[in-house]
Design a protein around this motif. Sequence first.
Motif, PDB file in Angstrom:
ATOM      1  N   GLU A   7      -3.344  -4.556  45.163  1.00 55.11           N
ATOM      2  CA  GLU A   7      -1.945  -4.122  44.328  1.00 55.11           C
ATOM      3  C   GLU A   7      -2.082  -2.588  44.354  1.00 55.11           C
ATOM      4  N   THR A  14       4.334   2.482  48.556  1.00 50.94           N
ATOM      5  CA  THR A  14       4.186   1.556  47.111  1.00 50.94           C
ATOM      6  C   THR A  14       4.211   0.251  47.307  1.00 50.94           C
ATOM      7  N   TRP A  15       3.830  -0.372  46.320  1.00 49.58           N
ATOM      8  CA  TRP A  15       3.713  -1.975  46.258  1.00 49.58           C
ATOM      9  C   TRP A  15       5.310  -2.630  46.613  1.00 49.58           C
ATOM     10  N   ARG A  17       7.677  -5.728  46.716  1.00 52.92           N
ATOM     11  CA  ARG A  17       7.909  -7.226  46.071  1.00 52.92           C
ATOM     12  C   ARG A  17       7.936  -8.414  47.150  1.00 52.92           C
ATOM     13  N   TYR A 324      -7.481  -3.439  43.003  1.00 54.56           N
ATOM     14  CA  TYR A 324      -6.298  -2.296  43.076  1.00 54.56           C
ATOM     15  C   TYR A 324      -6.736  -1.284  43.864  1.00 54.56           C
ATOM     16  N   ILE A 354       7.034  -1.427  40.619  1.00 55.36           N
ATOM     17  CA  ILE A 354       6.028  -1.546  39.581  1.00 55.36           C
ATOM     18  C   ILE A 354       6.505  -1.802  38.258  1.00 55.36           C
ATOM     19  N   MET A 358       2.976  -5.359  35.005  1.00 54.42           N
ATOM     20  CA  MET A 358       2.093  -5.110  36.096  1.00 54.42           C
ATOM     21  C   MET A 358       1.145  -3.693  35.763  1.00 54.42           C
ATOM     22  N   TYR A 362      -2.894  -3.153  34.960  1.00 53.25           N
ATOM     23  CA  TYR A 362      -3.543  -1.943  35.849  1.00 53.25           C
ATOM     24  C   TYR A 362      -4.222  -0.834  34.676  1.00 53.25           C
TER      25      TYR A 362
END
Length: 375
Positions: A7, A14-15, A17, A324, A354, A358, A362
């Motif tokens: 992640e 960025t992460w 979807r 992570y 995010i 989530m 983290y």
Amino acid sequence: MPRQALELFIPGPTWLRPETRQAALLPEFGHRDSQAREVVSSIFDNLRAIAELPDDYDIALVNGSGSTGMECALRSLVADDDRLLCVTVGVFGALFHSMAIGNGKQVERLDFEPGCSIDLDVLEHTLRNGRFNVVTLTHNESSTGVVSDIVGACRLIRAHGALPIVDGVSLFGGDHSRIADALPAVYATTTQKCLALPAGQAILFVHRDALDKAAQVSNRGYTSDLLKHVEFGRDRQIMTTPDTTLLNQMQVQLDTIVHAEGVLQRFARHRAMRATVRAWATARPDRFELFVADADASPSLTTVSIDPALDPAALKAAMRERGYLIDTGHKKLNDILGAQSRRLLIRIPHMGDIGPAMLDRYLDALDSESAALRR
């Protein structure tokens, strides 16, 4: 060899979807076909909604990173005999200065202390004494986690007869762009930050007076010619061959932002997560200290100073074991802080897709690993 799935808790890329990744499997299309115009038209409509964009702005998509869009604006608006001022509150403000030097522009820098936003009184004094034609600003400085008063700054710049160019790379899609109030000549952003898309597309919002100025500038280049990019944009096209896979993802993701989550709800989520991170760091003074005052705190990421007993590399390795990828601060800024015997920074992004749950997971992992490493 299989790659570990992590992640991404870094400030770009960025992460994504799963739905955004899935959109990459939509059929490819010809970039000059009518379907391309349909896709780009949808993208433009949703970008206009996210930007809360006035009618006197054009949109252009430029292939490349946000830096590519920034350089396009700079090269097209700064003539050889113009005087340029680069206002710097961190590493990415300094990037504009490096671009200007690389393009042979007459440039000066106005630097503010890392962790502080633009001081409008100092800017006013500099503008009054400098007779600048163009001024560059950073809306959200992701090296320091600072957001500046872009409305006040742009109004000052225009009052002194100059054109403002704004880097909105790490804010757009995470909070109000303030374009309608600030009226920058060009507002540049990109895909891989708060919009939560892969990198590869710069986005420019271009005021009509930027077009008037660009028409007077020689040697704008080819792929850096703002007038050409806007001309293609008006035809719902991209000047050079785009990544149609990314355009498919943009169409799906931007439609989700505008019509599913809602633009204002997305902005509110970013601000709520900022509050979560700042409260979390404040509750752990043995390991973390907020680097930026509340009034200047970015809605998309938070910078915290870490206890000297914590090794950033060891923390990064421990968090990787937890699944992570974390950010251990911008190297250029941390090198400066280290040379001054100051505490190093890590950055905690809360941008893009995010979500609160989530983020909570983290922060729990970061709390546990940082406490274990400090023993």
